[in-house]
Design an enzyme around this catalytic site. Sequence first.
Site, PDB file in Angstrom:
ATOM      1  N   HIS A  51      44.453  90.585 100.660  1.00  0.00           N
ATOM      2  CA  HIS A  51      43.202  90.143 100.669  1.00  0.00           C
ATOM      3  C   HIS A  51      43.400  88.591 100.219  1.00  0.00           C
ATOM      4  CE1 HIS A  51      43.853  90.426  96.076  1.00  0.00           C
ATOM      5  NE2 HIS A  51      43.404  89.473  96.173  1.00  0.00           N
ATOM      6  N   ASP A  81      47.035  96.738 100.299  1.00  0.00           N
ATOM      7  CA  ASP A  81      46.667  95.049  99.768  1.00  0.00           C
ATOM      8  C   ASP A  81      47.954  94.259  99.866  1.00  0.00           C
ATOM      9  OD1 ASP A  81      45.247  93.282  99.139  1.00  0.00           O
ATOM     10  OD2 ASP A  81      45.374  93.766  97.020  1.00  0.00           O
ATOM     11  N   SER A 160      46.739  86.204  92.263  1.00  0.00           N
ATOM     12  CA  SER A 160      46.854  87.191  93.242  1.00  0.00           C
ATOM     13  C   SER A 160      48.139  87.030  94.161  1.00  0.00           C
ATOM     14  CB  SER A 160      45.375  87.434  93.999  1.00  0.00           C
ATOM     15  OG  SER A 160      44.636  88.228  93.254  1.00  0.00           O
ATOM     16  N   GLY A 212      43.747 115.032 109.366  1.00  0.00           N
ATOM     17  CA  GLY A 212      42.208 115.418 109.705  1.00  0.00           C
ATOM     18  C   GLY A 212      41.607 116.373 108.696  1.00  0.00           C
TER      19      GLY A 212
END
Length: 296
Positions: A51, A81, A160, A212
């Site tokens: 991010h 992330d 971050s 799935g």
Amino acid sequence: MDTSEALDAYSRVVTGVAADLLPSVAALSVRNGAGSAVTFTQDGFLLTNAHVVGGNSGGTAAFADGTESKFDVIGADPLSDLAVVRVHQPGAPAAPLGDADTLRIGQLVVAVGNPMGLAGSVTAGVVSGLGRSLPARDGRRIRIIDNVIQTDAALNPGNSGGALADSTGKVVGVNTAVAGYGLGLAVPINSTTRHIIGELLAHGRVRRAWLGVAAVPVKTGGRQGLRVVEVVPGSPAGLAGIYLGDILLTAGGKPLETVQALQRLMLGPAIGTKMPITLLRRNALVDVITVPAELS
């Protein structure tokens, strides 16, 4: 040990980790944001949050010694992330990567970032939680980042992508300041994320496998497993003969006590590979063979 001695010991650990890691940590600046990153190879590869780099292809990295360099985004994986970037002019020392799976609650950790290139930012605290889960999104896909580290070391958005280190200076997590959570959180460095980092380095993206099925944890007859609540028609699970209501017990010989346990198996090596699954159906054990496909 008196109070002054205890404080001295604590201070020695924090200052030692800071001295070791600050030269490796950079402030990243991109077109629409900023954050931190930590150098983990001698040839200029840095680890940060996905991010932080967003959809940008590059930006500028500034180190605590005043050195600046352009960088390219090698690969980003919003579902963990994590992102890898490479500076054009390497020279910062590589920080050693540790193993978050060895952490214990109450253990001292040090968060090292470089918000806005202000010569580095250091906060210290303890591990206040382990095994936390954090949702991550990539478009319409949502994945749970598991085993997230929670710490009381203060973080802000500029931190971050910076390093969370143990008392020996090994990087055990990548700090992520998530708005709205009000917690110090870090994506762990462990065998799963090391695989993700390797995929980003080699391919610029992370290949994931897909069965799935949607399932929820359940305990029945003393057994812990995942009850199937949805099977996508034509999916690998559907073709293998997995049905609604089945309880998945093991996959590839590994117990499936949580959704994250199945999720951890759904990485690149599983694509196109036979994966035996043992399940419980109407109180009878059934073995099926699935072949996970690549998640597009």
